[in-house]
Design an enzyme around this catalytic site. Structure first.
Site, PDB file in Angstrom:
ATOM      1  CG  ASP A 101     -16.957 -14.910   0.296  1.00 57.01           C
ATOM      2  OD1 ASP A 101     -16.189 -15.274   1.214  1.00 57.01           O
ATOM      3  OD2 ASP A 101     -16.681 -14.008  -0.511  1.00 57.01           O
ATOM      4  CG  ASN A 114     -15.171 -16.840   5.095  1.00 53.08           C
ATOM      5  OD1 ASN A 114     -15.301 -15.811   4.428  1.00 53.08           O
ATOM      6  ND2 ASN A 114     -14.235 -16.948   6.025  1.00 53.08           N
ATOM      7  CE  LYS A 115     -10.404 -16.738   0.182  1.00 48.17           C
ATOM      8  NZ  LYS A 115     -10.606 -16.993  -1.270  1.00 48.17           N
ATOM      9  NE  ARG A 151      -9.687  -9.933  -0.565  1.00 56.73           N
ATOM     10  CZ  ARG A 151      -9.956  -9.631   0.684  1.00 56.73           C
ATOM     11  NH1 ARG A 151      -9.730  -8.413   1.145  1.00 56.73           N
ATOM     12  NH2 ARG A 151     -10.448 -10.519   1.519  1.00 56.73           N
ATOM     13  N   GLY A 152     -13.259  -9.618  -1.319  1.00 55.68           N
ATOM     14  CA  GLY A 152     -14.041  -9.539  -0.089  1.00 55.68           C
ATOM     15  C   GLY A 152     -15.480  -9.260  -0.498  1.00 55.68           C
ATOM     16  CB  ALA A 153     -18.673 -10.923   0.397  1.00 53.44           C
ATOM     17  NE  ARG A 172     -13.474 -13.935  -6.601  1.00 50.07           N
ATOM     18  CZ  ARG A 172     -12.891 -13.912  -5.406  1.00 50.07           C
ATOM     19  NH1 ARG A 172     -12.718 -12.761  -4.771  1.00 50.07           N
ATOM     20  NH2 ARG A 172     -12.488 -15.026  -4.824  1.00 50.07           N
ATOM     21  CD  GLN A 184      -7.018 -14.011  -0.056  1.00 50.15           C
ATOM     22  OE1 GLN A 184      -6.253 -14.900   0.317  1.00 50.15           O
ATOM     23  NE2 GLN A 184      -7.897 -14.206  -1.016  1.00 50.15           N
TER      24      GLN A 184
END
Ligand code: MRU
Length: 354
Positions: free
Chosen positions: A239, A249-250, A50-52, A93, A198
């Site tokens: 993201d 973003n998150k 995960r993470g862009a 995603r 996270q």
């Protein structure tokens, strides 16, 4: 290159890919070793990777595995089947634009050669080039961002935008690591980042390994520490950044940005160019992933909420550009107005920080 240690979330093994299963961290270090693109897609969907930027790299290797598994028939049939694999990987995603960016790159690479063995070779080489590209981009942007962090700063970050999320040194955490490498004394406040933690599970782990002092707080404590003057700067990843500077973003990032502005604390976004989507004018058009409701009703498999409760679980939010003090990229630090300054970044190669 930053001289800091880095965890490698994805590794290409010639005909297979090895993915560090981030859902098990920090308790267990286990890898998913696979030659099947469907397993890679599942790993992306379940947030094992995960993470862009890391999602983009994983998607590209998934495409490479898909190409290697296809039969050597005629190239039109091959490309048709390959494109349906790309579509499948892209659907995992929707918010991080790095995934579609990486898949467009491998798609273009597949169209150049003539023979199928050459196409397969080109797709693998492109996936490896994407990984190298992301590593170098995060190293460069980290050095630009480090200049914004003063000696003695306490920096708040949200979610995980470190090595685990990027394949390089990280975006937000890369900036912090590079500032430390400049000899600055720093302290980090990491939000736990509900629902999937996270911050608690990954950012705290990375920073402890880097020997950067870190205080873990729950998400709802951010405003308290921002208002008390504890925090000198906020640095987060992204993201997707729209052409006008709006940042996805998150989930929870927007609240932190508003609270930072309210308390006169700079709010920085660290993002490589692969995260900037000039095709999208504003954050209103960024697709926001809605995830499984069990992520909210349960923690670590244990149900906390009553059966029958209604739940919402958007994985990301959009911070309007007016709350963003600067966007840190591998081609320099951009300040408002973001339009047309972000667009200019995509021009000919600018001088980059050594
Ligand atoms: O759902 P996740 O864990 O993939 O969300 C990650 C984030 O929101 C990160 O901040 C973002 O991808 C930037 S990573 C350099």
């Amino acid at each position: 290159m930053n001289e800091t240690a880095r965890v490698q979330p994805i590794e290409w093994l010639g005909d297979r890919v090895r993915i560090l299963d981030q859902t098990l961290l920090p308790g267990r270090i286990e890898y998913i070793d696979t030659g099947d693109y469907r397993v890679v897609a599942d790993a992306i969907r379940r947030l094992c990777v995960r993470g862009a930027p890391a999602i983009g790299v994983a998607g590209a290797y998934g495409a490479a595995l898909g190409a290697l598994a296809l039969k050597n028939g005629d190239s039109d049939t091959f490309l048709k089947e390959f494109n349906s694999i790309l579509g499948f990987l892209a659907s995992t995603r929707p918010t991080a634009v790095n995934l579609s960016w990486a898949l467009s790159r491998v798609e273009a690479a597949a169209r150049r050669p003539r023979t199928i063995p050459e196409i397969k070779e080109a797709v693998v080489a492109e996936a490896q080039a994407i990984q190298r590209h992301e590593e170098e981009a995060t190293d460069r942007l980290s050095r630009y961002g480090a200049d914004l962090i003063g000696d003695g700063f306490t920096v708040l970050t949200h979610c995980n935008a470190g090595s685990l999320a990027t394949c390089g040194c990280g975006t937000a955490l890369g900036v912090i690591k590079a500032a430390k490498a400049q000899g600055k004394k720093l302290h980090v406040f990491a939000t736990e980042t509900r629902p999937l933690l996270q911050g608690a599970r990954l950012t705290a782990w990375e920073l402890v390994q880097e020997r950067i002092p870190v205080t873990l707080i729950t998400d709802s404590m951010a405003g308290h520490f921002l208002s008390k003057g504890t925090i000198d700067a906020v640095v987060v990843g992204a993201d997707r950044v729209a052409a006008n500077g709006d940042v996805a973003n998150k989930i929870g990032t927007y609240s932190i940005a508003v609270l930072a502005g309210e308390n006169g604390v700079p709010f920085y976004v660290a993002a490589p160019l692969s995260t900037i989507d000039l095709a999208i004018n504003s954050g209103k058009d960024i697709p926001i992933e809605e995830r499984n409701h069990a992520e909210v009703t349960h923690i670590a498999g244990v149900r906390l909420a009553a059966e029958g409760v209604e739940v919402a679980n958007p994985a990301f939010d959009v911070t309007p550009a007016k709350h963003v003090s600067a966007i840190i990229t591998e081609r320099g630090v951009v300040r408002p107005p973001y339009s047309p300054r972000l667009e200019r970044l995509f021009g000919p190669e600018l001088e980059t920080k050594a």
